[in-house]
Scaffold this motif. Structure first.
Motif, PDB file in Angstrom:
ATOM      1  N   HIS A 129       0.838  -1.195   0.000  1.00 45.40           N
ATOM      2  CA  HIS A 129       0.000   0.000   0.000  1.00 45.40           C
ATOM      3  C   HIS A 129       0.877   1.250   0.000  1.00 45.40           C
ATOM      4  N   ASN A 130       1.913   1.258   0.819  1.00 45.43           N
ATOM      5  CA  ASN A 130       2.779   2.431   0.923  1.00 45.43           C
ATOM      6  C   ASN A 130       3.410   2.779  -0.423  1.00 45.43           C
ATOM      7  N   GLU A 131       3.786   1.756  -1.198  1.00 43.68           N
ATOM      8  CA  GLU A 131       4.351   2.003  -2.524  1.00 43.68           C
ATOM      9  C   GLU A 131       3.307   2.627  -3.448  1.00 43.68           C
ATOM     10  N   GLY A 132       2.102   2.114  -3.414  1.00 38.40           N
ATOM     11  CA  GLY A 132       1.026   2.684  -4.225  1.00 38.40           C
ATOM     12  C   GLY A 132       0.694   4.107  -3.814  1.00 38.40           C
ATOM     13  N   GLN A 133       0.665   4.346  -2.513  1.00 40.73           N
ATOM     14  CA  GLN A 133       0.376   5.702  -2.017  1.00 40.73           C
ATOM     15  C   GLN A 133       1.490   6.653  -2.429  1.00 40.73           C
ATOM     16  N   LYS A 134       2.721   6.187  -2.388  1.00 36.61           N
ATOM     17  CA  LYS A 134       3.863   7.011  -2.807  1.00 36.61           C
ATOM     18  C   LYS A 134       3.699   7.444  -4.262  1.00 36.61           C
ATOM     19  N   GLN A 135       3.286   6.518  -5.135  1.00 35.73           N
ATOM     20  CA  GLN A 135       3.072   6.844  -6.548  1.00 35.73           C
ATOM     21  C   GLN A 135       1.921   7.844  -6.712  1.00 35.73           C
ATOM     22  N   GLY A 136       0.851   7.643  -5.956  1.00 33.91           N
ATOM     23  CA  GLY A 136      -0.281   8.567  -6.010  1.00 33.91           C
ATOM     24  C   GLY A 136       0.092   9.962  -5.533  1.00 33.91           C
ATOM     25  N   MET A 137       0.898  10.028  -4.473  1.00 33.30           N
ATOM     26  CA  MET A 137       1.322  11.334  -3.952  1.00 33.30           C
ATOM     27  C   MET A 137       2.282  12.022  -4.917  1.00 33.30           C
TER      28      MET A 137
END
Length: 156
Positions: A129-137
């Protein structure tokens, strides 16, 4: 199938309507312009399916989203990632619920709920999730910077 839910909030000095229109309404045009790894975004069928194609050599070939809601009055969007390399063989889909609200001196807070719908008995790891959130941010920050650097670009 299991569901894992995460919530997140981020603030910005950009007005909520302006940010919503840039990130949601005009994303098909703006994202490929600002992110060189994105080749284009194509609408399929009645326009409720959006396919984001990445340039040759990118680790991701494409992402396909199903748009459920775009409410430009209440500044809310709901959509799901339904296809793409990110889902691999572990996820059925990822659902996103975003709301843009006025905050501070003309800025906004963007509130998000992300639901990962897993296949079988797979358990999503926080790191995924953190990797996906990083890409979204990263996308959020690029659009935010563009809007702050270009105050005459109107999204109202």
């Amino acid at each position: 199938m299991g569901v894992t839910t995460y919530t997140h909030e981020t603030t910005t000095p950009v007005a909520p309507t302006r940010l919503f229109k840039a990130l949601v309404v005009d994303s098909d045009n703006l994202i490929p312009k600002l992110m060189p790894q994105v080749k284009n975004i194509e609408a399929e069928g009645d326009g409720s399916i959006k396919k984001m194609n990445f340039v040759e050599g990118s680790p991701i070939k494409y992402l396909k989203h199903k748009i459920h809601v775009v409410d430009d009055k209440n500044l809310v969007t709901k959509y799901s990632m339904i296809e793409g390399d990110v889902l691999r063989d572990k996820l059925e889909s990822i659902s996103y619920d975003l709301k843009f609200e006025a905050h501070g001196n003309g800025g906004c807070v963007c509130k998000s709920i992300t639901e990962y719908h897993t296949k079988g008995d797979y358990v999503l790891k926080d790191e995924e999730h953190n990797e996906g959130q990083k890409q979204g941010m990263e996308l959020f920050k690029i659009v935010e910077a563009y809007l702050l650097e270009n105050p005459t670009v109107v999204y109202a």
